[in-house]
Write an enzyme that holds these catalytic residues in place. Structure first.
Site, PDB file in Angstrom:
ATOM      1  N   GLY A 224      46.546  86.692   6.684  1.00 56.64           N
ATOM      2  CA  GLY A 224      46.904  85.709   5.661  1.00 56.64           C
ATOM      3  C   GLY A 224      47.240  84.336   6.207  1.00 56.64           C
ATOM      4  O   GLY A 224      47.623  83.443   5.449  1.00 56.64           O
TER       5      GLY A 224
ATOM      6  N   PHE B  60      36.257  75.157   9.621  1.00 54.83           N
ATOM      7  CA  PHE B  60      37.556  75.821   9.464  1.00 54.83           C
ATOM      8  C   PHE B  60      37.539  77.079  10.319  1.00 54.83           C
ATOM      9  O   PHE B  60      36.735  77.981  10.062  1.00 54.83           O
ATOM     10  CB  PHE B  60      37.808  76.165   7.993  1.00 54.83           C
ATOM     11  N   ILE B  61      38.372  77.105  11.340  1.00 56.52           N
ATOM     12  CA  ILE B  61      38.352  78.230  12.284  1.00 56.52           C
ATOM     13  C   ILE B  61      39.761  78.768  12.511  1.00 56.52           C
ATOM     14  O   ILE B  61      40.693  78.004  12.787  1.00 56.52           O
ATOM     15  CB  ILE B  61      37.753  77.796  13.633  1.00 56.52           C
TER      16      ILE B  61
ATOM     17  N   GLY C  88      45.188  82.088   7.677  1.00 60.55           N
ATOM     18  CA  GLY C  88      44.189  81.100   7.287  1.00 60.55           C
ATOM     19  C   GLY C  88      44.409  80.593   5.876  1.00 60.55           C
ATOM     20  O   GLY C  88      44.267  79.395   5.595  1.00 60.55           O
TER      21      GLY C  88
ATOM     22  N   GLU D 197      32.310  72.009   2.651  1.00 63.77           N
ATOM     23  CA  GLU D 197      30.897  71.909   3.000  1.00 63.77           C
ATOM     24  C   GLU D 197      30.338  73.271   3.409  1.00 63.77           C
ATOM     25  O   GLU D 197      30.799  73.867   4.392  1.00 63.77           O
ATOM     26  CB  GLU D 197      30.716  70.923   4.162  1.00 63.77           C
TER      27      GLU D 197
END
Length: 406
Positions: A240, A230-231, A242, A265
């Protein structure tokens, strides 16, 4: 290079040693110019020490177009040691970039971007959109799911994936040929700009779960989704965005009857915080906070967790966060002692084997220390977060429980 310089390098190796984290400079370019930022990690490319030896005044430029993410890279330095053991930076870097990446010739890169944009379309399916205030301006965001079987979708993924190495500790490239991988890309539309900008992306793996003979015979499938990477680009962090990206994807997956659980993960601390806050807000919108107390039963926990499609560890954290939130805002009926014992019980169960071998006083000290540390972290996460509280009463009886902010 002169023999004098060679001798100096042997005596003063630090003059020829560069931090790869400092040498690498990242840029995203658009119609307005280029925005610069730095990597967090470079060891997957340059080794565990994250140093490059043999160059003086080293600069490594890695640039991307804001829309197509077409890559360009260049290497500049003042001097280089004449030594066959010195790493060749061009061949080292291009191993981690798609074949389309252009080296050194910036005008060729600009021409390639312009030519590609003549017929370029985002290589995926629009799955959701939302608006978010950014710099006091309401901005539109779109989430696309890439088609990795499509040449365009696969190429965009190849252009993006180097960010995994540069921003995720122990990050590695996924096997894009595995059909169980999904890739979602977030775009931001900017007023006055023709093309949207890539904000970030996430990779998600579909773990198929055997649903039992009856469902299997009816061809019913169940899947457990695992967010792997997740980038959000550093230039868009802290606003906010993301959290919205995560929440909108979670809502989409939650509505899918085939999805039974959504997990993450090995999240790092920053993503854990984003996830906790987003999940807390969604939980407060789905349940009455007053239903959550230290007296909830294992059956309630199990059924509620499954309905929310959350993993056990995450749901346990959310319950404890809600209890402390209620205590902080004087909402619940539980005393501080009730909450402390509730949380300590879970900590004990999790560490039962190790704690059982200790004498009673040491065991109590260990539990108190663990609780104090966890409580401090929970209050940090809660910060000034405002959850939705459904007020009981006449409004609820009419089927429209009123929501108030506290």
């Amino acid at each position: 290079m002169s023999s004098l310089a060679a001798n100096a390098s042997a005596l003063q190796p630090e003059q020829w040693t560069s931090s790869s984290n400092e040498a690498v400079e990242l840029f995203v370019t658009d119609d307005q110019g280029a925005i610069k930022f730095s990597p967090v990690f470079t060891y997957p490319i340059f080794g565990e020490a994250e140093t490059i030896y043999g160059y003086k005044g080293l600069e490594i430029f890695l640039c991307f177009d804001h829309f197509t993410f077409y890559p360009f890279f260049n290497v500049k330095y003042e001097e280089k040691l004449n030594d066959p053991e010195i790493v060749d930076l061009k061949s080292t870097i291009e191993k981690f970039l798609p074949e389309s990446a252009i080296f050194k010739d910036e005008s060729k890169w600009g021409d390639a971007i312009a030519k590609e944009k003549e017929n370029y379309r985002i290589p995926g399916e629009l799955v959701d959109s939302f608006e978010q205030a950014v710099d006091d301006e309401v901005t539109s965001f779109d989430i696309y799911k890439l088609n990795l079987k499509d040449a365009g979708g696969l190429e965009l993924h190849k252009r993006l994936q180097i960010l995994v190495l540069l921003f995720i500790e122990a990050g590695s490239y996924i096997d894009a040929s595995d059909e169980l991988w999904d890739v979602y890309v977030l775009y931001k539309s900017t007023p006055g700009q023709d093309d949207p900008s890539i904000v970030g992306f996430t990779t998600v793996y579909n773990y198929w779960k055997y649903p039992g003979a009856a469902k299997f015979d009816k061809d019913e499938r169940e899947v457990r989704l695992k967010i792997s990477q997740f980038i959000i680009l550093p230039i868009f962090q802290g606003r906010g965005i993301g959290g919205q990206f995560y929440s909108h994807l979670f809502e989409k997956w939650h509505k899918n009857d085939k999805v039974i659980e959504i997990v993450v993960e090995d999240p790092n601390e920053s993503f854990d915080d984003l996830r906790d806050r987003s999940d807390l807000v969604r939980l407060s919108e789905s349940l009455k906070l007053s239903d959550i107390s230290t007296k909830i039963t294992p059956e309630w926990i199990q059924n509620t967790r499954k309905s929310l499609k959350l993993e056990k560890r995450q749901f346990a954290r959310l319950l404890e966060l809600v209890l402390l939130y209620q205590s902080k805002n004087k909402l619940g009926s539980d005393s501080k002692k009730d909450i402390r014992l509730f949380i300590k019980k879970r900590i004990f169960e999790k560490n039962k084997e190790g704690l059982s071998a200790l004498d009673e006083n040491t065991k109590k000290d260990k539990l108190q220390t663990a609780y104090t540390s966890l409580e401090e972290d929970y209050f940090r996460i809660l910060g000034d977060l405002k959850l939705v509280v459904k007020r009981q009463g006449a409004d609820e009886e009419n089927g429209s429980a009123k929501k108030i902010k506290v």
